[in-house]
Write a protein that holds these residues in place. Structure first.
Motif, PDB file in Angstrom:
ATOM      1  N   GLU B 350       0.826  -1.199   0.000  1.00 27.00           N
ATOM      2  CA  GLU B 350       0.000   0.000   0.000  1.00 27.00           C
ATOM      3  C   GLU B 350       0.865   1.254   0.000  1.00 27.00           C
ATOM      4  O   GLU B 350       0.581   2.213  -0.713  1.00 27.00           O
ATOM      5  CB  GLU B 350      -0.916   0.005   1.222  1.00 27.00           C
ATOM      6  N   THR B 351       1.937   1.190   0.805  1.00 25.82           N
ATOM      7  CA  THR B 351       2.817   2.348   0.870  1.00 25.82           C
ATOM      8  C   THR B 351       3.423   2.608  -0.508  1.00 25.82           C
ATOM      9  O   THR B 351       3.536   3.748  -0.944  1.00 25.82           O
ATOM     10  CB  THR B 351       3.940   2.111   1.888  1.00 25.82           C
ATOM     11  N   ALA B 352       3.765   1.510  -1.162  1.00 28.74           N
ATOM     12  CA  ALA B 352       4.380   1.652  -2.477  1.00 28.74           C
ATOM     13  C   ALA B 352       3.405   2.313  -3.457  1.00 28.74           C
ATOM     14  O   ALA B 352       3.757   3.250  -4.169  1.00 28.74           O
ATOM     15  CB  ALA B 352       4.796   0.288  -3.014  1.00 28.74           C
ATOM     16  N   VAL B 353       2.159   1.837  -3.429  1.00 27.09           N
ATOM     17  CA  VAL B 353       1.148   2.407  -4.318  1.00 27.09           C
ATOM     18  C   VAL B 353       1.033   3.901  -4.062  1.00 27.09           C
ATOM     19  O   VAL B 353       1.051   4.721  -4.964  1.00 27.09           O
ATOM     20  CB  VAL B 353      -0.217   1.728  -4.088  1.00 27.09           C
ATOM     21  N   ARG B 354       0.971   4.225  -2.753  1.00 29.77           N
ATOM     22  CA  ARG B 354       0.760   5.617  -2.385  1.00 29.77           C
ATOM     23  C   ARG B 354       1.908   6.490  -2.852  1.00 29.77           C
ATOM     24  O   ARG B 354       1.706   7.523  -3.487  1.00 29.77           O
ATOM     25  CB  ARG B 354       0.596   5.683  -0.870  1.00 29.77           C
ATOM     26  N   SER B 355       3.141   6.031  -2.583  1.00 30.41           N
ATOM     27  CA  SER B 355       4.271   6.896  -2.909  1.00 30.41           C
ATOM     28  C   SER B 355       4.405   7.036  -4.422  1.00 30.41           C
ATOM     29  O   SER B 355       4.712   8.099  -4.925  1.00 30.41           O
ATOM     30  CB  SER B 355       5.563   6.354  -2.288  1.00 30.41           C
ATOM     31  N   SER B 356       4.124   5.934  -5.144  1.00 25.68           N
ATOM     32  CA  SER B 356       4.262   6.025  -6.593  1.00 25.68           C
ATOM     33  C   SER B 356       3.250   7.031  -7.145  1.00 25.68           C
ATOM     34  O   SER B 356       3.516   7.712  -8.122  1.00 25.68           O
ATOM     35  CB  SER B 356       4.063   4.661  -7.244  1.00 25.68           C
ATOM     36  N   LEU B 357       2.093   7.108  -6.508  1.00 24.84           N
ATOM     37  CA  LEU B 357       1.077   8.016  -7.014  1.00 24.84           C
ATOM     38  C   LEU B 357       1.364   9.446  -6.618  1.00 24.84           C
ATOM     39  O   LEU B 357       0.997  10.376  -7.314  1.00 24.84           O
ATOM     40  CB  LEU B 357      -0.303   7.592  -6.500  1.00 24.84           C
ATOM     41  N   ILE B 358       2.010   9.599  -5.461  1.00 26.11           N
ATOM     42  CA  ILE B 358       2.288  10.960  -5.025  1.00 26.11           C
ATOM     43  C   ILE B 358       3.316  11.602  -5.957  1.00 26.11           C
ATOM     44  O   ILE B 358       3.231  12.785  -6.275  1.00 26.11           O
ATOM     45  CB  ILE B 358       2.758  10.953  -3.553  1.00 26.11           C
ATOM     46  N   THR B 359       4.270  10.793  -6.416  1.00 25.02           N
ATOM     47  CA  THR B 359       5.273  11.356  -7.312  1.00 25.02           C
ATOM     48  C   THR B 359       4.642  11.828  -8.619  1.00 25.02           C
ATOM     49  O   THR B 359       5.125  12.734  -9.269  1.00 25.02           O
ATOM     50  CB  THR B 359       6.357  10.317  -7.641  1.00 25.02           C
ATOM     51  N   HIS B 360       3.537  11.201  -8.987  1.00 24.34           N
ATOM     52  CA  HIS B 360       2.803  11.593 -10.189  1.00 24.34           C
ATOM     53  C   HIS B 360       2.128  12.929  -9.889  1.00 24.34           C
ATOM     54  O   HIS B 360       1.141  13.004  -9.183  1.00 24.34           O
ATOM     55  CB  HIS B 360       1.781  10.487 -10.484  1.00 24.34           C
ATOM     56  N   HIS B 361       2.657  14.008 -10.436  1.00 26.60           N
ATOM     57  CA  HIS B 361       2.303  15.301  -9.871  1.00 26.60           C
ATOM     58  C   HIS B 361       1.098  15.981 -10.458  1.00 26.60           C
ATOM     59  O   HIS B 361       0.333  16.621  -9.766  1.00 26.60           O
ATOM     60  CB  HIS B 361       3.520  16.255  -9.934  1.00 26.60           C
ATOM     61  N   SER B 362       0.914  15.874 -11.763  1.00 29.73           N
ATOM     62  CA  SER B 362      -0.126  16.674 -12.393  1.00 29.73           C
ATOM     63  C   SER B 362      -1.487  16.364 -11.777  1.00 29.73           C
ATOM     64  O   SER B 362      -1.708  15.271 -11.286  1.00 29.73           O
ATOM     65  CB  SER B 362      -0.168  16.371 -13.886  1.00 29.73           C
ATOM     66  N   SER B 363      -2.393  17.319 -11.835  1.00 30.13           N
ATOM     67  CA  SER B 363      -3.661  17.130 -11.138  1.00 30.13           C
ATOM     68  C   SER B 363      -4.561  16.207 -11.932  1.00 30.13           C
ATOM     69  O   SER B 363      -4.525  16.158 -13.162  1.00 30.13           O
ATOM     70  CB  SER B 363      -4.343  18.473 -10.945  1.00 30.13           C
ATOM     71  N   LEU B 364      -5.393  15.438 -11.193  1.00 31.65           N
ATOM     72  CA  LEU B 364      -6.303  14.481 -11.803  1.00 31.65           C
ATOM     73  C   LEU B 364      -7.530  15.214 -12.322  1.00 31.65           C
ATOM     74  O   LEU B 364      -7.985  14.995 -13.435  1.00 31.65           O
ATOM     75  CB  LEU B 364      -6.698  13.446 -10.755  1.00 31.65           C
ATOM     76  N   LEU B 365      -8.029  16.095 -11.472  1.00 35.42           N
ATOM     77  CA  LEU B 365      -9.243  16.816 -11.831  1.00 35.42           C
ATOM     78  C   LEU B 365      -8.992  18.297 -11.661  1.00 35.42           C
ATOM     79  O   LEU B 365      -8.427  18.729 -10.659  1.00 35.42           O
ATOM     80  CB  LEU B 365     -10.397  16.394 -10.919  1.00 35.42           C
ATOM     81  N   GLN B 366      -9.369  19.039 -12.664  1.00 35.39           N
ATOM     82  CA  GLN B 366      -9.197  20.479 -12.564  1.00 35.39           C
ATOM     83  C   GLN B 366     -10.512  21.146 -12.942  1.00 35.39           C
ATOM     84  O   GLN B 366     -11.004  20.966 -14.043  1.00 35.39           O
ATOM     85  CB  GLN B 366      -8.092  20.918 -13.524  1.00 35.39           C
ATOM     86  N   VAL B 367     -11.071  21.860 -12.005  1.00 36.55           N
ATOM     87  CA  VAL B 367     -12.334  22.535 -12.247  1.00 36.55           C
ATOM     88  C   VAL B 367     -12.042  24.020 -12.388  1.00 36.55           C
ATOM     89  O   VAL B 367     -11.376  24.601 -11.530  1.00 36.55           O
ATOM     90  CB  VAL B 367     -13.319  22.305 -11.080  1.00 36.55           C
ATOM     91  N   GLU B 368     -12.459  24.609 -13.489  1.00 33.27           N
ATOM     92  CA  GLU B 368     -12.196  26.029 -13.698  1.00 33.27           C
ATOM     93  C   GLU B 368     -13.508  26.777 -13.848  1.00 33.27           C
ATOM     94  O   GLU B 368     -14.271  26.517 -14.767  1.00 33.27           O
ATOM     95  CB  GLU B 368     -11.350  26.227 -14.966  1.00 33.27           C
ATOM     96  N   ASP B 369     -13.724  27.667 -12.918  1.00 30.73           N
ATOM     97  CA  ASP B 369     -14.840  28.609 -13.025  1.00 30.73           C
ATOM     98  C   ASP B 369     -16.177  27.911 -13.271  1.00 30.73           C
ATOM     99  O   ASP B 369     -16.970  28.327 -14.113  1.00 30.73           O
ATOM    100  CB  ASP B 369     -14.535  29.603 -14.174  1.00 30.73           C
ATOM    101  N   LEU B 370     -16.434  26.837 -12.544  1.00 26.55           N
ATOM    102  CA  LEU B 370     -17.676  26.079 -12.728  1.00 26.55           C
ATOM    103  C   LEU B 370     -18.872  26.908 -12.280  1.00 26.55           C
ATOM    104  O   LEU B 370     -18.848  27.528 -11.222  1.00 26.55           O
ATOM    105  CB  LEU B 370     -17.623  24.780 -11.904  1.00 26.55           C
ATOM    106  N   GLN B 371     -19.887  26.934 -13.120  1.00 24.70           N
ATOM    107  CA  GLN B 371     -21.115  27.658 -12.776  1.00 24.70           C
ATOM    108  C   GLN B 371     -22.303  26.725 -12.945  1.00 24.70           C
ATOM    109  O   GLN B 371     -22.404  26.036 -13.958  1.00 24.70           O
ATOM    110  CB  GLN B 371     -21.309  28.852 -13.713  1.00 24.70           C
ATOM    111  N   VAL B 372     -23.172  26.694 -11.952  1.00 22.25           N
ATOM    112  CA  VAL B 372     -24.443  25.987 -12.088  1.00 22.25           C
ATOM    113  C   VAL B 372     -25.533  26.969 -11.691  1.00 22.25           C
ATOM    114  O   VAL B 372     -25.625  27.365 -10.534  1.00 22.25           O
ATOM    115  CB  VAL B 372     -24.505  24.728 -11.199  1.00 22.25           C
ATOM    116  N   HIS B 373     -26.303  27.390 -12.656  1.00 22.77           N
ATOM    117  CA  HIS B 373     -27.413  28.314 -12.383  1.00 22.77           C
ATOM    118  C   HIS B 373     -28.716  27.596 -12.666  1.00 22.77           C
ATOM    119  O   HIS B 373     -28.828  26.880 -13.653  1.00 22.77           O
ATOM    120  CB  HIS B 373     -27.321  29.559 -13.281  1.00 22.77           C
ATOM    121  N   PHE B 374     -29.671  27.789 -11.775  1.00 19.78           N
ATOM    122  CA  PHE B 374     -30.992  27.209 -12.019  1.00 19.78           C
ATOM    123  C   PHE B 374     -31.946  28.335 -12.388  1.00 19.78           C
ATOM    124  O   PHE B 374     -32.107  29.278 -11.613  1.00 19.78           O
ATOM    125  CB  PHE B 374     -31.517  26.494 -10.778  1.00 19.78           C
ATOM    126  N   PRO B 375     -32.573  28.239 -13.562  1.00 17.73           N
ATOM    127  CA  PRO B 375     -33.492  29.315 -13.943  1.00 17.73           C
ATOM    128  C   PRO B 375     -34.774  29.258 -13.107  1.00 17.73           C
ATOM    129  O   PRO B 375     -35.230  28.181 -12.730  1.00 17.73           O
ATOM    130  CB  PRO B 375     -33.792  29.020 -15.413  1.00 17.73           C
TER     131      PRO B 375
END
Lengths: 472, 684
Positions: B350-375
């Motif tokens: 488990e530690t190995a999985v975790r450390s290998s993933l931490i080194t992988h730096h770029s973000s998995l999900l990036q949300v930019e300026d999300l808007q949800v408007h209900f009319p």
């Protein structure tokens, strides 16, 4: 050569299809505990089970009346010819009632006509007397003296047979239960009467006993007398009442069957998709429900009538013609009565679509169709079930009203509505002829009351708000 | 000390099912005049039933089977119903959990308060109105004269609860029973209501029976506390002694299962098993089966009250006599310690999985300026007349194998963010980049292929599983829809593995959801989300409907799964302690916008935005000695339909500047990760 050929009327085919579907549904339900549970609750309701027993008797009569055939005529030459008249199994059983026509009205169990006639006496003079009936009490030598004793004797004999039949059926049920429980018949019998069985067999036995006590004497008297009298053209009223049962049942079940797809598909679509689909469906049902139902039904039935008259070659016998008209009535009743259930289902679907398990399904990209089939439909089935059984009695009553107004079934088809319609004028007669109306009233009341009581039991069993401790 | 309320051996049965449920089983306690007595326990332990028994307001199936309830020497259980009606409201008043359901929606609040006043006093006419006004002022209702003529729907939850309190106070009762008075409220409003209750109680010398599941509320409010478990009281103590050293093993477990920052790396102590069914007859200690320090005779001998310290008593065999008590106390601590150590070991893989993933730096999900408007549509033609800006420009970033906590009060739009980025609600604008692809521009069919990478777990375990679908079929649904597992056997083996992973037996496949408890259902929901091997799971308040001990189990499970599978979580919660325990980064939301973000340490230890500061100070802490600066926020969350101009928080903010009312502040950064949007830091 065959003594008869089976004649499948359209309504017969649909009725038997429904029976097959009901059996299939019962088998499917047996294997699924969550579907079985509410039905088990229905089976535990005493009033529900008593009502179901009475309903079962009605259904039995209705099913017997849904097996039609044409009898072979006496052979002429090498070819076998069949009668043009379509008869049902019930007609065959009730042959003595069907064929024993009198001239006109006669009171229940009477030996003489209800109207005076001028008869020529042996000495050549004419006199106004009540003539003897051709069939009712014809076996009596001296009706004045023998009638009372004869009726009592026959009724008593019938009662004895009825009680014997009741005992045999009750013991049969006990034996079946005992086999399932691996216990003695005697013990099951005692448990049932003490109210210790899970299914309230005591209520079933009581209802069954009441039925047998009524049927026994009637069956014993019927071959000799007109138990419920005769109508204007001398036809036996008991026979009419029994024939009306099928009409009532067919209308009640087939009209619901027509209504169901409309209500289910449109209601769920409106609630699930919202937006313009919802608007469209809402406009449709508000428009439809604001047109007076009777008007719509009258127009449709009259159109159907014209069509049948113009295409007489398509409908060779009167029975087929009447049957098609009955089906048309079912369809039009169904088409006009789906709005109520549709509205209910739309509301329920609106609520369910926001449930988190539906959202989870969306998160998996499950298709709309599958979400509706798998997640929404099973969760509205209790509402559908309740609506179906509650609508049934309403439709039976609607048929009576429509036939009375003259836009119901074919006049040649016996139904509660036509019985009441023809009895209408008799009420104004002096002396009054009351038995036609009374017979129709009692039979219809029993059928509708049993259906309503059963519907109540079903509603109680399926309504989630009434179930204590549903969440544990 | 003469007791105002004295409850002795109270037993209440509920006779709905085949066997009677002993909801309250021999409960005894007393409350002195002017004292606050807290009854603590998890759901289903009988604390509400105790309160309803005292008021004789039990549901139809309920029945008081034994015991006495004496109010100032008078046995309430022996009174005829007509006399009891004079007691209710006049001498004992009650407030309930859900203020929205306790007020009549078709009566003005003034009329509802007046009803209580006229029922119990001789006041009439203008005097009643004056009294109503006085009461509304007493509960510090702003603009009381106008509010009197308003209907409940025009008020927020906090105000409705104030009205309820005003009704309860109408006749100066001797005893106030408060049944979870703040559970349905947000923390900032909860702090206001609790302070109000404390003040009223002090100034009127009223006794209070406080029923709650929240140890933090107890620490702030009560003088004495009783812990209930399975229908009986198992420990009573003065608050300071209780919080210094809970005696009963169950009480200790309750404290250990509270998540906090100190326990971040560790596994939370969870109580194994479930609460026993109250239909059965108990022959030993009710907690014995789940207890780590159970002795041999715990299972077959019913424990008696044993003294622990001055004023602190526990119903436990560990405290039979004094010297043994101390000894076993230590043993209990030791075993608890051991439990923590046992749980903490992490397999090398488990530690190995975790450390290998931490080194992988770029973000998995990036949300930019999300808007949800209900009319908002109005009128015959359904024209759009306005927009509810539920989410108004939210930007987030989640790296693989990390947890982002999204906190905020109810109605701030945090759930909508979670659903919007999975497109369960249609976003109005912005971009959601998942592994570089914008999910918002994809077609429905193209999106389906991406669905397996991100999944969601919901709040209500009772609504998240279809009651008509068996567990196995529910787990298979996602795999079928997204084409995971080619054959039926392959899917069946996967289902078995998933169930094992969340700690359930493979046999549960064929069963229906109603057979499971809330915690078990939440495990099934987690297994369902895992069935398609997602990289990101949106956890939408996954534990807020659960009891603390069950919450601990679920949090442990989520942590373990993150380690073993390298999952990223978007953890949405209103519970600061849970976020502090679970998250690596935190974003604080207010009315559709993120006001502050940073690492857990930065945001929660060193909050910069006044709202974050207020939110943190309002959270009740389970320690009566905790001295913290109290920042009170006035008023309620404004409606997102008509948010205030400029900075959304300025009408409630103590430090508001003139420009706050006109201009939404830009983002100020304090470190690489810590940023806030507040005009206070404009010069910095």
């Amino acid at each position: 050569m065959m003594p008869f050929i089976v004649e499948w009327l359209w309504s017969d085919a649909l009725v038997w299809l429904l029976v097959v579907a009901a059996i299939g549904f019962a088998l499917y339900t047996r294997r699924h505990p969550h579907l079985r549970a509410p039905w088990a609750r229905v089976a535990r309701s005493a009033s529900g089970m008593a009502a179901a027993t009475v309903l079962a008797a009605f259904v039995l009569v209705g099913l017997m009346d849904s097996l039609h055939y044409r009898a072979a005529l006496p052979q002429q030459g090498g070819k076998t010819a069949y009668a043009t008249e379509v008869r049902s199994l019930l007609d065959r059983v009730l042959e003595p009632l069907r064929l024993t026509r009198e001239k006109t009205y006669s009171a229940p169990l009477a030996t003489h006509l209800y109207a005076k006639e001028t008869v020529q006496l042996q000495d050549g003079t004419e006199a106004r007397v009540f003539p003897r009936l051709r069939h009712g009490g014809a076996h009596l030598k001296d009706p004045q003296a023998d009638w009372c004793l004869d009726v009592a004797m026959k009724a008593f004999r019938g009662l004895t047979f009825g009680l014997l039949l009741w005992f045999v059926v009750a013991i049969g049920i006990c034996a079946a239960v005992a086999r399932g429980r691996d216990a003695g018949i005697e013990m099951v019998w005692r448990d049932a009467w003490a109210g210790r069985t899970e299914v309230p067999w005591r209520a079933v036995f009581c209802a069954l006993g009441l039925l047998c006590i009524l049927i026994g004497p009637v069956a014993a008297l019927a071959p000799y007398y007109h138990v419920l009298g005769t109508d204007k053209v001398g036809q036996d009223v008991l026979y009419q009442a029994l024939k009306s049962i099928r009409t009532g049942l067919v209308i009640g079940t087939l009209a619901t069957l027509v209504m169901l797809p409309f209500a289910l598909v449109l209601g769920l679509m409106a609630g699930y998709f919202k937006g313009w689909v919802d608007d469209l469906i809402q406009y449709l049902y508000t428009t439809l429900s604001s047109i007076p139902g009777v008007l719509l039904i009258a127009a449709a039935v009259l159109m159907m009538q014209v069509y049948i008259e113009n295409h007489a070659e398509l409908f060779p016998t009167t029975e087929i013609r009447a049957d098609v008209r009955l089906l048309a009535l079912c369809v039009i009743l169904g088409v006009t009565s789906w709005t109520g259930l549709c509205r209910l289902l739309r509301g329920e679907a609106l609520k369910l679509r926001e449930m988190e398990y539906i959202q989870a399904a969306h998160a998996f990209g499950v298709s709309h169709w599958r979400v509706m089939m798998r997640h929404i439909t099973p969760n509205v089935m209790h509402i559908v079930m309740i609506a179906l059984v509650m609508d049934f009695s309403g439709l039976v009553l609607a048929e009576a009203v429509l036939s009375y107004v003259g836009v119901g079934v074919d006049p040649s088809m016996i139904s509660f509505g036509t019985m009441i319609n023809s009895a209408r004028l008799e009420m104004a007669r002096e002396p009054m002829v009351w038995w036609s109306l009374a017979a129709a009233f009692v039979f219809m009341l029993t059928l509708v009351l049993a259906a309503n009581l059963f519907a109540d039991a079903v509603r109680d069993a399926f309504d989630p708000r009434l179930i204590v401790g549903g969440r544990s | 000390m003469s007791a105002l309320l004295k409850v002795t051996g109270l037993s209440t049965l509920i006779c709905g099912g085949p066997l009677p449920v002993r909801a309250v089983d021999g409960v005894s306690f007393d409350i002195a005049a002017g004292e606050t007595f807290a009854l603590v326990g998890e759901s289903g332990c009988g604390k509400s039933m105790t309160a309803l028994s005292i008021m004789r307001l039990l549901p139809e199936a309920g029945e008081i089977a034994g015991g006495t309830v004496e109010l100032a020497g008078e046995n309430l259980l022996a009174l005829p119903e007509s006399r009891m009606r004079d007691v209710r409201g006049r001498r004992v008043a009650m407030i309930f959990q859900e203020p929205g359901l306790s007020l009549n929606p078709v009566m003005t609040v003034g009329a509802q308060i007046a009803e209580a006043v006229t029922r119990h006093t001789a006041l009439t006419g203008a005097a009643v109105e004056a009294r109503v006004l006085e009461l509304l002022d007493a509960v510090r209702m702003p603009d009381a004269r106008r509010r009197m003529t308003e209907y409940p729907f025009q008020m927020s939850g906090g105000m409705k609860q104030r009205v309820m309190i005003a009704i309860a106070l109408a006749c100066d009762p001797d005893l106030l029973i408060a049944d979870e008075p703040t559970t349905a409220l947000d923390v900032t409003v909860q702090a206001q209501v609790l302070e109000l209750l404390r003040e009223l109680q002090r100034s009127r010398g009223m006794a209070m029976l406080l029923i709650t599941h929240d140890l933090g509320v107890v620490a702030q409010m009560a003088q004495r506390v009783a812990v209930m478990y399975a229908g009986e009281i198992i420990e009573t103590a003065p608050v300071d002694l209780f919080f210094a050293g809970p005696a009963h093993p169950y009480s200790r477990k309750l404290f250990e299962s509270l998540p906090d920052r100190a326990g971040r790396g560790k596994t939370l102590a969870a109580i194994r098993g479930t609460v026993p069914a109250l239909t059965r007859q108990f022959t030993g200690c009710r907690f014995a089966e789940r207890c780590d320090s159970a002795l041999a005779h715990c299972a077959d001998t019913i424990p008696q009250w044993g003294a622990v310290r001055e004023g602190q008593r526990a119903k436990c065999h560990l405290y039979g006599s004094d010297e043994r008590g101390v000894m076993s106390d230590e043993r209990g601590e030791a075993s608890a310690e051991r439990g923590v150590m046992n749980d903490e070991r992490t397999s090398p893989r488990e530690t190995a999985v975790r450390s290998s993933l931490i080194t992988h730096h770029s973000s998995l999900l990036q949300v930019e300026d999300l808007q949800v408007h209900f009319p908002i549509r109005k009128g015959l033609l359904q024209r759009v007349t306005g927009q509810v800006k539920a989410v108004d420009g939210v930007s987030l970033e989640i790296a693989p194998c990390r947890t982002l906590g999204l906190v905020g009060e109810s109605g701030c739009g945090k759930t909508t963010v979670g659903k919007g980025l999975l497109r369960l609600v249609a976003p109005t604008g912005g971009r959601v980049l998942f592994d570089g692809t914008d999910l918002l521009t994809l077609k429905r069919s193209a999106l389906r292929g991406r669905r397996r990478h991100a999944q969601i777990i919901f709040q209500d375990p009772y609504a998240s599983l279809n009651p008509r679908v068996r567990i196995g079929d529910a787990l298979e649904e996602g795999m079928l829809a997204l084409g995971v597992g080619a054959t039926a056997e392959e899917r069946a083996t996967r289902i078995d593995a998933l169930l094992a992973e969340v700690g359930l037996a493979a046999e549960v496949k064929g069963r229906y959801p109603h057979e499971f408890s809330g915690g078990q259902r939440q495990r099934i929901a987690i297994a369902r989300a895992l069935s398609v091997e997602p990289q990101l799971i949106v956890c939408d308040e996954p534990t807020s409907a659960l009891d603390v001990s069950v919450q601990a189990q679920i949090l442990n499970l989520l942590k373990r799964l993150q380690r073993s599978k390298g999952l990223a979580y978007l953890f949405i919660s209103h519970n600061m302690a849970v976020v502090e325990y679970m998250a690596d980064e935190v974003a604080v939301m207010y009315l559709g916008r993120i006001v502050e973000r940073g690492t857990v340490a930065e945001v929660l230890r060193n909050p910069r935005h006044p709202y974050t500061q207020a939110l943190l100070s309002a959270v009740p802490v389970a320690d009566p000695q905790a001295a913290r600066p109290v920042i009170r926020v006035a008023g309620d969350l404004p409606s997102p339909l008509n948010p205030p101009q400029g900075c959304h928080f300025h009408p409630r903010c103590g430090a508001a500047l003139p420009q706050c009312a006109t201009q939404f502040p830009d983002e100020k950064t304090f470190s690489a990760s810590h940023a806030t949007r507040c005009h206070l830091y404009d010069r910095a």
